[in-house]
Design an enzyme around this catalytic site. Structure first.
Site, PDB file in Angstrom:
ATOM      1  CG  ASN A  85      -1.814  -1.241   1.252  1.00  0.00           C
ATOM      2  OD1 ASN A  85      -1.699  -2.021   2.186  1.00  0.00           O
ATOM      3  ND2 ASN A  85      -2.640  -1.467   0.246  1.00  0.00           N
ATOM      4  CB  VAL A  92       1.141   6.439   3.081  1.00  0.00           C
ATOM      5  CG1 VAL A  92       0.229   5.467   3.825  1.00  0.00           C
ATOM      6  CG2 VAL A  92       2.547   6.418   3.670  1.00  0.00           C
ATOM      7  CB  CYS A  93      -2.171   3.823  -0.938  1.00  0.00           C
ATOM      8  SG  CYS A  93      -3.829   3.467  -1.532  1.00  0.00           S
ATOM      9  CG  LEU A  94      -4.212   4.674   5.870  1.00  0.00           C
ATOM     10  CD1 LEU A  94      -4.465   3.183   6.005  1.00  0.00           C
ATOM     11  CD2 LEU A  94      -3.274   5.144   6.980  1.00  0.00           C
TER      12      LEU A  94
END
Length: 159
Positions: A85, A92-94
């Site tokens: 992710n 950051v992919c969140l």
């Protein structure tokens, strides 16, 4: 709006100093003239104990815009960081960092950093951001875990 972002970040900094999670570091960067750049923070996230991430202290930058807290900060690890992710750029992919998904202006720096720490050990296979780590995580878990442990050695505790 600029005053709102800076005032909120000053409050966040004060709250962080009083109640930071053990092992975490987060502070605004300094400008060349020695003044504080409240809009860009240098952070370290410790790997959770008893996980493959344990022992690593992962450097992360948080960049806040003048639209904060209406918009989330951009959070980045070093480029090439190995995680399903995390984009190859380190971003950051969140969901809580996506203004169209889970971001709420009430989310704090502490909550963001704890959320990213949680993401390290529990990747979201529904939201891949880099193919190598995603394929390794979903198809060759033992290789993935070895790669994570090797990566943790690249990030010893900060001085």
């Amino acid at each position: 709006m600029a005053g709102v972002a800076r005032a909120r970040l000053a409050e966040e900094r004060k709250a962080w100093r009083k109640d930071k999670p053990f092992g975490f570091h987060a502070r605004p960067e300094q400008n060349e003239d020695g003044s504080v750049n409240i809009m860009k923070w240098k952070c370290y996230i410790p790997g959770k104990a008893n996980t493959d991430w344990d022992g690593g202290f992962y450097p992360l930058t948080m960049e806040f815009s003048e639209d904060y807290p209406a918009k989330p900060p951009k959070c980045k690890f070093p480029g090439g960081f190995f995680h399903p992710n995390i984009y190859p750029s380190g971003t950051v992919c969140l969901s809580i960092l996506n203004e169209d998904e889970g971001w709420k202006p009430s989310i704090t720096v502490k909550q963001i950093l704890l959320g990213i720490q949680e993401l390290l050990d529990t990747p979201n296979d529904k939201s891949p951001a880099q193919s190598d780590a995603y394929v390794c995580f979903t198809q060759r878990l033992n290789d993935y875990r070895k790669a994570v442990r090797k990566q943790s050695l690249q990030y010893p505790p900060p001085n």
